[in-house]
Write an enzyme that holds these catalytic residues in place. Structure first.
Site, PDB file in Angstrom:
ATOM      1  N   GLU A  93      -4.502  -6.970  14.469  1.00 31.76           N
ATOM      2  CA  GLU A  93      -4.194  -5.329  14.443  1.00 31.76           C
ATOM      3  C   GLU A  93      -5.439  -4.140  14.827  1.00 31.76           C
ATOM      4  O   GLU A  93      -5.099  -3.353  14.648  1.00 31.76           O
ATOM      5  CB  GLU A  93      -3.669  -5.638  13.021  1.00 31.76           C
ATOM      6  CG  GLU A  93      -2.704  -4.052  12.520  1.00 31.76           C
ATOM      7  CD  GLU A  93      -1.626  -4.455  11.190  1.00 31.76           C
ATOM      8  OE1 GLU A  93      -2.138  -4.352  10.149  1.00 31.76           O
ATOM      9  OE2 GLU A  93      -0.747  -5.275  11.188  1.00 31.76           O
ATOM     10  N   GLY A 125      -4.536  -1.767   5.298  1.00 34.59           N
ATOM     11  CA  GLY A 125      -4.231  -2.805   4.801  1.00 34.59           C
ATOM     12  C   GLY A 125      -4.415  -3.603   4.667  1.00 34.59           C
ATOM     13  O   GLY A 125      -4.763  -4.843   3.896  1.00 34.59           O
ATOM     14  N   ARG A 126      -5.281  -4.603   6.036  1.00 29.81           N
ATOM     15  CA  ARG A 126      -5.705  -5.763   6.789  1.00 29.81           C
ATOM     16  C   ARG A 126      -7.052  -5.683   5.836  1.00 29.81           C
ATOM     17  O   ARG A 126      -8.152  -6.928   5.368  1.00 29.81           O
ATOM     18  CB  ARG A 126      -5.010  -5.732   7.951  1.00 29.81           C
ATOM     19  CG  ARG A 126      -6.496  -4.777   8.433  1.00 29.81           C
ATOM     20  CD  ARG A 126      -5.654  -5.109  10.111  1.00 29.81           C
ATOM     21  NE  ARG A 126      -6.188  -4.452  10.573  1.00 29.81           N
ATOM     22  CZ  ARG A 126      -5.904  -2.893  11.246  1.00 29.81           C
ATOM     23  NH1 ARG A 126      -4.903  -2.402  10.447  1.00 29.81           N
ATOM     24  NH2 ARG A 126      -6.428  -1.597  11.794  1.00 29.81           N
ATOM     25  N   LYS A 149       9.226  -0.672  14.158  1.00 27.02           N
ATOM     26  CA  LYS A 149      10.147  -0.796  13.055  1.00 27.02           C
ATOM     27  C   LYS A 149      10.390   0.621  13.099  1.00 27.02           C
ATOM     28  O   LYS A 149      11.941   0.010  12.463  1.00 27.02           O
ATOM     29  CB  LYS A 149       9.327   0.055  11.896  1.00 27.02           C
ATOM     30  CG  LYS A 149       7.568  -1.251  11.326  1.00 27.02           C
ATOM     31  CD  LYS A 149       7.211  -0.087  10.101  1.00 27.02           C
ATOM     32  CE  LYS A 149       5.475  -1.487  10.401  1.00 27.02           C
ATOM     33  NZ  LYS A 149       4.638  -0.655   9.401  1.00 27.02           N
ATOM     34  N   GLU A 175      10.163  -4.848   4.260  1.00 24.35           N
ATOM     35  CA  GLU A 175      10.335  -5.815   3.672  1.00 24.35           C
ATOM     36  C   GLU A 175      10.373  -6.776   2.417  1.00 24.35           C
ATOM     37  O   GLU A 175      10.677  -6.991   1.884  1.00 24.35           O
ATOM     38  CB  GLU A 175       9.394  -6.825   4.714  1.00 24.35           C
ATOM     39  CG  GLU A 175       9.737  -7.128   6.342  1.00 24.35           C
ATOM     40  CD  GLU A 175       8.883  -6.218   7.103  1.00 24.35           C
ATOM     41  OE1 GLU A 175       8.850  -5.098   6.789  1.00 24.35           O
ATOM     42  OE2 GLU A 175       8.763  -6.420   8.255  1.00 24.35           O
ATOM     43  N   HIS A 201      -5.531 -33.429  17.833  1.00 24.16           N
ATOM     44  CA  HIS A 201      -4.612 -33.569  17.618  1.00 24.16           C
ATOM     45  C   HIS A 201      -3.337 -33.174  18.549  1.00 24.16           C
ATOM     46  O   HIS A 201      -2.248 -33.936  18.472  1.00 24.16           O
ATOM     47  CB  HIS A 201      -4.229 -35.181  16.619  1.00 24.16           C
ATOM     48  CG  HIS A 201      -4.965 -36.118  16.232  1.00 24.16           C
ATOM     49  ND1 HIS A 201      -5.683 -37.029  16.947  1.00 24.16           N
ATOM     50  CD2 HIS A 201      -6.391 -35.551  14.982  1.00 24.16           C
ATOM     51  CE1 HIS A 201      -6.731 -37.942  16.443  1.00 24.16           C
ATOM     52  NE2 HIS A 201      -7.255 -36.757  15.199  1.00 24.16           N
ATOM     53  N   LYS A 225       1.094  -1.005   0.378  1.00 20.08           N
ATOM     54  CA  LYS A 225      -0.218   0.239   0.164  1.00 20.08           C
ATOM     55  C   LYS A 225       0.915   1.055   0.000  1.00 20.08           C
ATOM     56  O   LYS A 225       0.311   1.708  -0.835  1.00 20.08           O
ATOM     57  CB  LYS A 225      -1.245  -0.030   1.383  1.00 20.08           C
ATOM     58  CG  LYS A 225      -1.916   1.274   1.882  1.00 20.08           C
ATOM     59  CD  LYS A 225      -2.528   1.235   2.746  1.00 20.08           C
ATOM     60  CE  LYS A 225      -3.406   2.361   2.831  1.00 20.08           C
ATOM     61  NZ  LYS A 225      -4.304   2.237   3.853  1.00 20.08           N
TER      62      LYS A 225
HETATM   63  O1  F6P Z   1       3.512  -3.175   9.978  1.00 19.77           O
HETATM   64  C1  F6P Z   1       1.676  -3.186   9.778  1.00 19.77           C
HETATM   65  C2  F6P Z   1       1.581  -3.123   8.606  1.00 19.77           C
HETATM   66  O2  F6P Z   1       0.868  -1.569   8.566  1.00 19.77           O
HETATM   67  C3  F6P Z   1      -0.342  -3.845   7.626  1.00 19.77           C
HETATM   68  O3  F6P Z   1      -0.847  -2.921   8.777  1.00 19.77           O
HETATM   69  C4  F6P Z   1       0.076  -3.336   6.993  1.00 19.77           C
HETATM   70  O4  F6P Z   1      -1.050  -4.688   5.835  1.00 19.77           O
HETATM   71  C5  F6P Z   1       1.298  -3.855   6.466  1.00 19.77           C
HETATM   72  O5  F6P Z   1       2.082  -3.283   7.221  1.00 19.77           O
HETATM   73  C6  F6P Z   1       1.821  -3.998   4.950  1.00 19.77           C
HETATM   74  O6  F6P Z   1       2.239  -2.553   4.339  1.00 19.77           O
HETATM   75  P1  F6P Z   1       2.595  -1.711   3.436  1.00 19.77           P
HETATM   76  O7  F6P Z   1       1.418  -2.557   2.495  1.00 19.77           O
HETATM   77  O8  F6P Z   1       1.797  -0.292   3.050  1.00 19.77           O
HETATM   78  O9  F6P Z   1       3.772  -2.544   2.891  1.00 19.77           O
END
Ligand code: F6P
Length: 554
Positions: free
Chosen positions: A353, A267-268, A512, A212, A384, A206
């Site tokens: 979240e 995002g979620r 972060k 990452e 199990h 987003k």
């Molecule tokens: O670290 C949390 C977050 O901001 C989430 O809410 C989001 O889904 C994820 O990181 C990834 O963010 P982006 O889509 O901006 O890379």
């Protein structure tokens, strides 16, 4: 802000709960044959049995009164209309508009967002059809065989979960991979499975600033360019899903290959937007449309069904009942469906979240417990592993059992066994088995009295463990869309009652920030040979221990 425990609706519930805690589920079923018919709900694609809960008619009235007092319906309307329901980020939360099937305008700052949403969906469909038909060619003229989605959190968990859930509808010549972890092993092991000539990378972020994702995307691009490909070939092999065209272009992805979405999509909650592209590539635009329709129908139900017949609201009220009045701190999601194996992980982000908050919308501290810990694994595997604790442990863990009545892969008596296990677990959790029953059973089997005495309490099941059972005909795109929207709206209804903001996530920021500082400090120490001393003694000690063990200090 409202002091929840002081409200009359809350106090009435607290008083009622102290009486209800004394009545077991087995007693309730013993005295009320009609519970199954009384405590059930229907919503698009799904049937809910909530009779195995520690409730009676009065409980439902009290819970509905709480939802009314908390203005759940008004808050739903505000969200669906595009009002700013995320005040800390000054935004609407309009994921419902992404799946809306009607013709009304939905406005953000006066502008109708529906045409823009449909434009992007059309572009996604054209692109997906080309790739699926083998017409989108790689730099050596070969069709795409592998898609690697690079994203994390909401840009990974939703499309990954849904792509797995809808495998019976998947394109049979496209392999879809997901890389999220910054641990290089995730990317390296994926790259070993694919060929640069036939791989399409989708960089999903987003913000397009997530470390990452950018690190993984850079590694993927370097790997691609180490083949015979040139910079000019990147456009054929890299697409972006983002709200941030500038950063996408800075990264070197052609914005013609960018599918946009908007800051009013959390995002979620973004699976319905361009972030759903891997799912569309997997199941095709037509089935993706069915997926959107299921969610849209569930939104309509959430908006229009009376509170007492409203499935997401009832599920939210039951969570509040156990979290706030019975001391439950976790909630189990048990899908009896192998294809839903990533559903609990997806729901962890959606729920935790969103509702892992300790301040109200106005910033004051909450005085009641908010979002529970969500966890789970598909049944029957869970039986199990951790079901022992559910049956005989000391924690109260309400659970949702999710089951499709028809299998996507009919085969022998597998599905009948799956159904039997699912229902047997909810029955056992409800009924339990008393010490007297255990003793009688053992005596009938000829076990000597001294052995009965030694073992009977170990073999006793208290029961009285509440469960919901959610049934659908078959786990198809419509049912999955409706299921996800059911939980999204449930999470919203909980937040409405707790008066918290489910759409921000400030709690992920500190880690972060510290990771950035820590990374710089580690690198500086490696190059100047001096141990790090700017953190607490544990963190300094760990950094220096790791640097020394990796043998990289000068
Ligand atoms: O670290 C949390 C977050 O901001 C989430 O809410 C989001 O889904 C994820 O990181 C990834 O963010 P982006 O889509 O901006 O890379």
């Amino acid at each position: 802000m409202t002091n929840l425990p002081k409200t009359s609706a809350w106090q009435a519930l607290a008083e009622h709960a102290s009486e209800q805690r004394e009545i077991t589920l087995a007693q309730r079923f013993g005295t009320d044959e009609g519970r199954f018919h009384k405590f059930q709900l229907k919503a698009p694609g799904w049937f809910l049995d909530y009779s195995k809960n520690q409730i009676n008619d009065e409980t439902v009235k009290h819970l509905v009164a709480l939802a009314e007092a908390s203005q759940v319906s008004t808050k739903f309307n505000a969200m669906f209309k595009g009002e700013v329901v995320n005040p800390t980020e000054g935004r609407a939360a309009l994921h419902s508009a992404l799946r809306y099937q009607g013709s009304d305008a939905i406005r953000v700052d006066g502008e109708d967002v529906v045409p823009g949403i449909r434009d992007v969906l059309d572009r996604m469909s054209t692109f997906a059809n080309k790739v699926r038909a083998g017409e989108w060619l790689g730099f050596t003229g070969k069709p795409i065989t592998d898609i690697v989605n690079i994203g994390i959190g909401g840009s990974d968990l939703g499309p990954l979960m849904a792509t797995e859930a809808l495998q019976p509808f998947a394109h049979d010549a496209l392999n879809i991979h997901f890389v999220s972890n910054v641990d290089g092993s995730h990317m390296v092991s994926t790259l070993k499975k694919v060929d640069p000539e036939t791989t399409l990378f989708i960089v999903a972020s987003k913000t397009f600033t997530t470390i990452e994702t950018l690190t993984n995307a850079t590694t993927a691009r370097d790997w691609f360019l180490e083949s015979k490909a040139t910079e000019n070939d990147v456009a054929k092999h890299f697409a972006a899903l983002s709200t941030n065209a500038e950063k996408v272009s800075d990264f070197g992805i052609d914005t013609n290959n960018m599918f946009e979405f908007w800051d009013w999509v959390g995002g979620r909650y973004s699976l319905w937007s361009a972030i759903g592209l891997p799912l569309m590539l997997c199941i095709g635009p037509e089935q993706f449309q069915r997926f959107l329709s299921g969610a849209a129908d569930m939104d309509k139900h959430a908006k229009e069904a009376p509170l007492s017949e409203n499935m997401p609201v009832m599920l939210a009220l039951l969570t509040i009942w156990y979290s706030n009045f019975f001391g439950a701190s976790s909630h189990l999601i048990a899908p009896y469906d192998q294809y839903l194996h990533r559903f609990p992980a997806y729901l962890q982000q959606l729920t935790m979240e969103s509702n892992g908050k300790s301040v109200h919308v106005d910033g004051s501290s909450v005085s009641v417990t908010t979002g529970p810990i969500v966890w789970g694994e598909p049944g029957t595997n869970g039986q199990h592993a951790y079901f022992q604790l559910l049956h005989q442990g000391t924690h109260l863990i309400p659970a949702d059992f999710i089951l499709a009545m028809e299998s996507c892969n009919p085969c022998g008596n597998h599905h009948e066994l799956l159904i039997a296990n699912c229902l047997a677990q909810t029955e056992a959790l409800m009924k339990g088995k008393s010490t007297d029953e255990v003793a009688a059973e053992m005596a009938a089997a000829g076990v000597p009295p001294e052995k009965i005495d030694a073992l009977k309490t170990h073999r006793t099941f208290e029961g009285n463990r509440p469960t919901n059972t959610l049934l659908t005909q078959r786990l198809d795109p419509y049912a999955l869309g409706a299921l996800i929207a059911l939980y999204e709206n449930k999470v919203f209804a909980e937040a409405a009652i707790w008066d918290i903001n489910p759409f921000d996530q400030w709690g992920v920021e500190l880690g972060k920030q510290l990771a950035t500082t820590l990374y710089d400090d580690m690198q500086a120490s490696v190059s100047n040979g001096k141990p790090v001393d700017s953190h607490d003694s544990s963190t300094n000690g760990l950094i220096n221990h790791i640097n020394a063990a990796r043998n990289i200090l000068a």
